[in-house]
Design a protein around this motif. Structure first.
Motif, short mmCIF file in Angstrom:
data_model
loop_
_atom_site.label_atom_id
_atom_site.label_comp_id
_atom_site.label_asym_id
_atom_site.label_seq_id
_atom_site.Cartn_x
_atom_site.Cartn_y
_atom_site.Cartn_z
N UNK A 29 0.84 -1.20 0.00
CA UNK A 29 0.00 0.00 0.00
C UNK A 29 0.87 1.25 0.00
N UNK A 30 1.92 1.23 0.80
CA UNK A 30 2.83 2.37 0.85
C UNK A 30 3.53 2.57 -0.49
N UNK A 31 3.92 1.46 -1.13
CA UNK A 31 4.62 1.54 -2.41
C UNK A 31 3.76 2.20 -3.47
N UNK A 32 2.49 1.83 -3.52
CA UNK A 32 1.59 2.35 -4.56
C UNK A 32 0.75 3.50 -4.02
N UNK A 33 1.41 4.44 -3.38
CA UNK A 33 0.75 5.64 -2.86
C UNK A 33 1.53 6.87 -3.30
N UNK A 34 0.86 8.00 -3.26
CA UNK A 34 1.55 9.26 -3.57
C UNK A 34 2.56 9.55 -2.48
N UNK A 35 3.45 10.49 -2.75
CA UNK A 35 4.50 10.80 -1.77
C UNK A 35 3.91 11.26 -0.44
N UNK A 36 2.87 12.07 -0.52
CA UNK A 36 2.24 12.56 0.71
C UNK A 36 1.58 11.41 1.48
N UNK A 37 0.86 10.54 0.76
CA UNK A 37 0.20 9.42 1.41
C UNK A 37 1.19 8.38 1.92
N UNK A 38 2.36 8.29 1.28
CA UNK A 38 3.38 7.37 1.76
C UNK A 38 3.83 7.76 3.17
N UNK A 39 3.97 9.05 3.41
CA UNK A 39 4.38 9.51 4.74
C UNK A 39 3.31 9.17 5.77
N UNK A 40 2.05 9.36 5.40
CA UNK A 40 0.95 9.04 6.32
C UNK A 40 0.93 7.54 6.61
N UNK A 41 1.07 6.73 5.55
CA UNK A 41 1.03 5.28 5.70
C UNK A 41 2.22 4.79 6.52
N UNK A 42 3.38 5.37 6.27
CA UNK A 42 4.58 4.98 7.01
C UNK A 42 4.39 5.22 8.50
N UNK A 43 3.84 6.36 8.85
CA UNK A 43 3.58 6.68 10.25
C UNK A 43 2.56 5.72 10.85
N UNK A 44 1.53 5.41 10.09
CA UNK A 44 0.49 4.50 10.57
C UNK A 44 1.03 3.10 10.77
N UNK A 45 1.88 2.65 9.85
CA UNK A 45 2.45 1.30 9.94
C UNK A 45 3.24 1.14 11.23
N UNK A 184 -7.88 -2.85 4.25
CA UNK A 184 -9.05 -2.97 5.13
C UNK A 184 -8.64 -2.76 6.58
N UNK A 185 -7.49 -3.33 6.97
CA UNK A 185 -7.00 -3.16 8.34
C UNK A 185 -6.73 -1.70 8.65
N UNK A 186 -6.10 -1.00 7.71
CA UNK A 186 -5.68 0.37 7.96
C UNK A 186 -6.85 1.36 8.00
N UNK A 187 -8.01 0.96 7.49
CA UNK A 187 -9.19 1.83 7.59
C UNK A 187 -9.48 2.12 9.05
#
Length: 345
Positions: A29-45, A184-187
């Motif tokens: 999910x992080x790989x196939x995200x925009x740069x901004x969303x990658x930062x959000x996903x990285x923090x969430x992970x 689904x988990x990250x929702x």
């Protein structure tokens, strides 16, 4: 005791697909995200999976140990004929673990962070692809079983069984399934205002899983793959698939609403039905070679070994499962417990 061992084998497989799959999927999910969303996903992970990511992979260890002890013929075929993709999986797991730790705890913010990020995302994609490729190779009918390996070329013996279109399609399907589970988990784990990111990802991943499933089976059927043709002829497998497809509507409904409990329930149930369909269609003849099908129950360990293993698994399960439940509960990953306290979820 054989049924106890088989139960823990299938149970470990299911939990690894769900928990380990969601773990791998986070990187996808992080790989196939925009740069901004990658930062959000990285923090969430880090916040969500940091405390439990090692526990997610205990199930593949249990799975391997059971195969090694109870089903030596099956285990031997895997590690001999599929040692190349399994080695890539091992390297992927190792690199992913290293990257996961160092990109969080490395105090130096420089180009090394880009390296760790790249390692984490690429290994999160490559590892589940090759896990799927291994399963695709086992049911692909390309494995050569011979007493004299010298009669085969290296390519025929150790590359052709897994380096083919069908196996690669199965690998891509499993990677898409991992991305679906993680989305689904990250929702339910995202911070307020970021839920829509993973709602969109879940919808896209669902479509990709569905399309890849159709393509994989279509290709397998067109090439006369025994597993696929037997799958289509098995009424129980077809019922499981139809039930899984029927869950798409309630799944998408709960995903759009951002429901934390029911979206996870339907996602987990879909994975269960997919695994059930795959297993019952050809069980116990899981390995399909060029000349015959090989039963998982062929030349199993002696009864004395099976009995000891079964008792050990019962004792271990009694200790591990409550501990895992407590771990997930402590980090609020079991949302149904929160729902009881907060009906608005």
């Amino acid at each position: 005791m054989l049924y106890v061992v088989l139960f823990f084998l299938i149970f470990s497989l299911y939990l690894y697909v769900v928990l380990g799959g969601a773990d791998y999927g986070a990187g996808i999910v992080e790989l196939f995200s925009s740069e901004e969303n990658q930062k959000i996903t990285k923090k969430t992970i880090y916040r969500v999976m940091g405390p439990v990511w090692e526990a997610n992979h205990i199930w593949i260890i249990i799975l391997i140990v059971i195969l090694w002890i109870a089903f030596p013929v099956y285990y031997n075929i895997m590690v001999v004929h599929l040692h190349i993709p399994l080695t890539i999986v091992l390297l992927g797991v190792t690199l992913r673990g290293v990257a996961f730790v160092f990109r969080h705890y490395d105090a130096v913010i420089d180009n090394s962070q880009k390296l760790y990020d790249g390692m984490f995302k690429i290994s999160s994609l490559v590892t589940p692809i090759f896990l799927g490729i291994v399963f695709g190779a086992l049911i692909g009918g390309k494995i050569h079983i011979t007493e004299d390996v010298s009669t085969l070329t290296f390519y025929d013996a150790f590359i052709a069984p897994w380096f083919n279109v069908f196996s690669v399609l199965v690998g891509l399907f499993f990677a898409a399934l991992c991305a679906f589970l993680s989305s689904v988990l990250l929702i339910g784990e995202s911070e307020e205002g970021n839920e829509n990111i993973y709602i969109r990802k879940s919808a896209i991943a669902t479509i990709v899983v569905f399309v890849l499933g159709l393509v994989t089976f279509g290709y397998g059927y067109s090439t006369g793959n025994i597993f696929v043709t037997d799958f289509i002829k098995n009424p129980l497998a077809l019922i499981a698939v139809v039930c899984s497809a029927g869950l798409l509507l309630p799944l998408w409904t709960t995903i759009r609403k951002g429901n934390k409990v029911w979206s996870r329930f339907f996602a987990g149930l879909q994975v269960f039905l997919i695994l059930l369909a795959a297993l019952i269609s050809h069980f116990p003849d899981i390995i399909i070679t060029q000349t015959k099908s090989i039963s998982l129950l062929h030349d199993i360990a002696p009864d004395s070994v099976i009995n000891v293993l079964g008792i050990s698994l019962i004792i271990g399960g009694t200790l591990i499962l409550p501990g895992l439940f407590h771990l997930l509960k402590s980090f609020k990953m079991i949302k149904i417990l929160e729902e009881k306290n907060n009906p608005s979820i």
